[in-house]
Design a protein around this motif. Structure first.
Motif, PDB file in Angstrom:
ATOM      1  N   LEU A 223       0.835  -1.187   0.000  1.00 10.25           N
ATOM      2  CA  LEU A 223       0.000   0.000   0.000  1.00 10.25           C
ATOM      3  C   LEU A 223       0.872   1.241   0.000  1.00 10.25           C
ATOM      4  O   LEU A 223       1.829   1.325   0.783  1.00 10.25           O
TER       5      LEU A 223
ATOM      6  N   CYS B 169      -4.617   5.916  -1.683  1.00 11.07           N
ATOM      7  CA  CYS B 169      -3.865   4.742  -1.239  1.00 11.07           C
ATOM      8  C   CYS B 169      -3.962   3.706  -2.343  1.00 11.07           C
ATOM      9  O   CYS B 169      -5.035   3.151  -2.584  1.00 11.07           O
TER      10      CYS B 169
ATOM     11  N   ALA C 217      -2.948   0.143  -4.067  1.00 11.81           N
ATOM     12  CA  ALA C 217      -2.557  -1.206  -3.679  1.00 11.81           C
ATOM     13  C   ALA C 217      -1.968  -1.940  -4.867  1.00 11.81           C
ATOM     14  O   ALA C 217      -2.413  -1.772  -6.007  1.00 11.81           O
TER      15      ALA C 217
ATOM     16  N   GLN D 245      -5.165  -2.476   5.087  1.00 12.85           N
ATOM     17  CA  GLN D 245      -6.096  -3.465   4.546  1.00 12.85           C
ATOM     18  C   GLN D 245      -6.518  -4.420   5.655  1.00 12.85           C
ATOM     19  O   GLN D 245      -5.670  -4.989   6.360  1.00 12.85           O
TER      20      GLN D 245
END
Length: 126
Positions: free
Chosen positions: A4, A22, A24, A98
């Motif tokens: 991330l 953010c 991923a 997460q």
């Protein structure tokens, strides 16, 4: 393991807005809830808000409710934190994380999260 990376932090005047992102990579993004946390100097890291894996539900800490909005774009593997009406007390390093439960909810505590970004600094000048 998902990675991330937060971005979008910076210096803003009180009353202003910022949008944090953010992104991923390297794992499954769309099947997990996401959370935003922040840590101000000399304070414990605190939960800001969360969003379910589908984006259908969000939750906010009382301190940011009505000012901050979390959203996600699963096609872009990105979660956002829109921050409006910023106050000096919002100054902190902001982290995305997460959640650990597949197709689960977000969590209100750090223990519910398995992957974290490196953080992005938000400074609100009064």
């Amino acid at each position: 393991q998902v990675q991330l990376v937060e971005s979008g932090g910076g210096l803003v005047q009180a009353g202003g807005s910022l949008r944090l992102s953010c992104a991923a990579s390297g794992g499954t993004f769309s099947s997990y809830g996401m959370g935003w946390f922040r840590q101000a100097p000399g304070k414990e890291r605190e939960f800001v808000g969360g969003i379910t894996w589908s984006g259908g539900s969000t939750y906010y800490a009382d301190s940011v409710k009505g000012r901050f909005t979390i959203s996600r774009d699963n096609a872009k593997n990105t979660v956002y934190l829109q921050m409006n009406s910023l106050k000096s007390e919002d100054t902190a390093v902001y982290y995305c994380a997460q959640a650990t439960d597949l197709f689960g909810n977000y969590g209100l505590t750090e223990e519910k999260y398995g992957a974290w970004g490196q953080g992005t600094q938000v400074t609100v000048s009064s």
